[in-house]
Design a protein around this motif. Structure first.
Motif, short mmCIF file in Angstrom:
data_model
loop_
_atom_site.label_atom_id
_atom_site.label_comp_id
_atom_site.label_asym_id
_atom_site.label_seq_id
_atom_site.Cartn_x
_atom_site.Cartn_y
_atom_site.Cartn_z
N VAL A 1 0.99 -2.35 -1.14
CA VAL A 1 1.08 -1.00 -1.71
C VAL A 1 2.53 -0.54 -1.74
O VAL A 1 3.00 -0.01 -2.75
N ARG A 2 3.27 -0.77 -0.65
CA ARG A 2 4.66 -0.29 -0.61
C ARG A 2 5.54 -1.06 -1.58
O ARG A 2 6.24 -0.46 -2.40
N ARG A 3 5.51 -2.39 -1.49
CA ARG A 3 6.44 -3.18 -2.31
C ARG A 3 6.11 -3.13 -3.80
O ARG A 3 7.01 -3.24 -4.64
N SER A 4 4.84 -2.98 -4.14
CA SER A 4 4.44 -2.90 -5.55
C SER A 4 4.35 -1.46 -6.03
O SER A 4 4.00 -1.23 -7.19
N GLU A 5 4.64 -0.52 -5.15
CA GLU A 5 4.64 0.92 -5.49
C GLU A 5 3.31 1.35 -6.11
O GLU A 5 3.27 2.06 -7.10
N LEU A 6 2.24 0.91 -5.46
CA LEU A 6 0.89 1.25 -5.91
C LEU A 6 0.44 2.56 -5.27
O LEU A 6 1.09 3.08 -4.35
N VAL A 7 -0.68 3.09 -5.73
CA VAL A 7 -1.35 4.17 -5.04
C VAL A 7 -2.83 3.80 -4.98
O VAL A 7 -3.41 3.36 -5.98
N GLU A 8 -3.41 3.91 -3.79
CA GLU A 8 -4.80 3.52 -3.60
C GLU A 8 -5.58 4.66 -2.96
O GLU A 8 -5.09 5.33 -2.04
N ALA A 9 -6.80 4.87 -3.46
CA ALA A 9 -7.72 5.84 -2.85
C ALA A 9 -8.36 5.17 -1.63
O ALA A 9 -8.87 4.05 -1.72
N VAL A 10 -8.33 5.85 -0.50
CA VAL A 10 -8.86 5.30 0.74
C VAL A 10 -9.73 6.37 1.41
O VAL A 10 -9.76 7.53 0.99
N ALA A 11 -10.41 5.94 2.44
CA ALA A 11 -11.14 6.88 3.30
C ALA A 11 -10.64 6.68 4.73
O ALA A 11 -10.50 5.54 5.19
N TRP A 12 -10.35 7.78 5.40
CA TRP A 12 -9.90 7.71 6.78
C TRP A 12 -10.75 8.67 7.62
O TRP A 12 -10.70 9.88 7.43
N ARG A 13 -11.56 8.08 8.48
CA ARG A 13 -12.44 8.86 9.34
C ARG A 13 -13.28 9.84 8.53
O ARG A 13 -13.42 11.02 8.88
N GLY A 14 -13.81 9.33 7.42
CA GLY A 14 -14.73 10.10 6.60
C GLY A 14 -14.08 11.04 5.61
O GLY A 14 -14.77 11.71 4.84
N ARG A 15 -12.74 11.09 5.59
CA ARG A 15 -12.04 11.98 4.65
C ARG A 15 -11.29 11.16 3.61
O ARG A 15 -10.60 10.20 3.96
N PRO A 16 -11.39 11.54 2.32
CA PRO A 16 -10.66 10.80 1.28
C PRO A 16 -9.17 11.14 1.31
O PRO A 16 -8.78 12.27 1.60
N ALA A 17 -8.37 10.14 1.02
CA ALA A 17 -6.91 10.33 0.95
C ALA A 17 -6.35 9.30 -0.02
O ALA A 17 -7.05 8.41 -0.51
N LEU A 18 -5.07 9.45 -0.32
CA LEU A 18 -4.34 8.49 -1.15
C LEU A 18 -3.24 7.88 -0.30
O LEU A 18 -2.61 8.56 0.51
N VAL A 19 -2.99 6.58 -0.49
CA VAL A 19 -1.85 5.92 0.13
C VAL A 19 -0.99 5.33 -0.98
O VAL A 19 -1.49 4.56 -1.82
#
Length: 346
Positions: A268-286
């Motif tokens: 994600v960092r080196r390719s400068e991507l953005v991914e939708a994730v879930a962290w402890r039941g809450r949606p976020a973007l990385v």
């Protein structure tokens, strides 16, 4: 004497990185065997955390040792960089070059690559401010990618928490505030924040210890430490609102993951991507930020030229050393926890 060679001298010409660490070298710099080349005399060079990572053998990829510089072109084979040009350096443009920790640095490549890698420094701006052009361009790129990942035209009113009050974090925070964001700068230990407060270098939102950052309060959390450590990433994910963005700016390595987070951090960092994730039941973007562009250098140079006091970067300088003093200084910086920016004047 061969064309392009330098006169023989016993005066130290550069600091080389060897398996035993940094050492002075009296070797004459040689013109690269490339279509075009320029010889730059560095006027001032900054020590970067990536230099210290290289000394410690903790930085993968091609060497960028000694890349934060402002200098003057003294020889050139391309009209795009005439003799007398004052330039900075973008180390992310592929070139054959020596180190900036030197009295003279050759850089070679295609004419267009040299022009991209050595952006002109604006007239009327001092060296102690311009030496921050490259790290500030990296900060500008982080904010460019933040806007991109958010799908936002600008950062006005965006609530940003920057985790890590080292040089990168400070520059990201200061530039984000200049771009209209509401910024808090957070750090694990209080002493670094106190150092910045004494030098009036904190954003107007102030500084806080990591444990004091409120959960769910920010639109964006930037992990700006030397490495994206698991505990910092957890703090960032906790700090952002639902569907908020966590920006990976600090170093990552292949295979880096956070247990419980379905995300390949290094990719994600080196390719400068953005991914939708879930962290402890809450949606976020990385999202990721990596490298710089010509526009980022233009953004950084405008900020250094046009903002009051050039974002206050000169207040971050804590020492200025000579070339012969540099090897010992680099070893000390690699071993000790010191604040601020150290500069080398050849």
């Amino acid at each position: 004497m061969t064309p392009g060679a330098e006169p023989a001298t016993r005066t130290p010409m550069s600091v080389e990185l060897t398996p035993a660490g940094p050492r002075l070298s009296c070797e004459r710099p040689r013109r690269p065997d490339t279509p075009h080349a320029v010889l730059v005399e560095p006027a001032l060079v900054g020590v970067c955390r990536s230099d210290l990572k290289e000394i410690g053998g903790r930085r993968p990829g091609p060497s960028q040792f000694g890349h934060e510089l402002v200098g003057v072109v003294t020889r050139s084979s391309t009209r795009r960089l005439p003799v007398g040009s004052r330039v900075c350096l973008d180390p992310n443009v592929p070139l054959l070059r020596g180190t900036g920790f030197a009295r003279r640095m050759w850089a070679g490549g295609e004419s267009s690559a040299l022009a991209r890698a050595l952006p002109p420094a604006p007239a009327g701006v001092g060296e102690r401010r311009l030496v921050f052009a490259e790290p500030l361009a990296c900060a500008a790129h982080c904010l460019t990618m933040t806007r991109h990942h958010l799908g936002a035209a600008d950062l006005r009113g965006v609530r940003i928490c920057v985790l890590g009050a080292g040089m990168a974090g400070v520059l990201i925070a200061r530039l984000a505030e200049a771009d209209g964001a509401q910024v808090l700068l957070a750090n694990r230990d209080r002493d670094r924040l106190d150092f910045l407060a004494e030098r009036a270098a904190l954003p107007s939102g102030g500084g806080a210890r990591l444990a004091e950052t409120p959960g769910g309060a920010y639109d964006v959390a930037v992990v700006a430490t030397s490495f994206v450590l698991p505990e910092l990433l957890e703090r960032a994910l906790t700090s952002v609102r639902r569907d908020g963005l966590v920006m990976l700016y600090g170093g990552t390595a292949a295979g880096d993951r956070l247990p419980g987070l379905a995300c390949d951090l290094d990719r994600v960092r080196r390719s400068e991507l953005v991914e939708a994730v879930a962290w402890r039941g809450r949606p976020a973007l990385v999202g990721g930020s990596y490298g710089t562009t010509r526009d980022d250098f233009a953004h950084a140079l405008r900020a250094l030229s046009d903002t009051p006091d050039g974002l206050g970067v000169e207040r971050l300088v804590t020492a200025e050393v000579s070339l012969p003093e540099l090897p010992a200084t680099l070893r000390r910086l690699a071993e000790e926890r010191l604040f601020g920016k150290v500069l080398m004047r050849p």
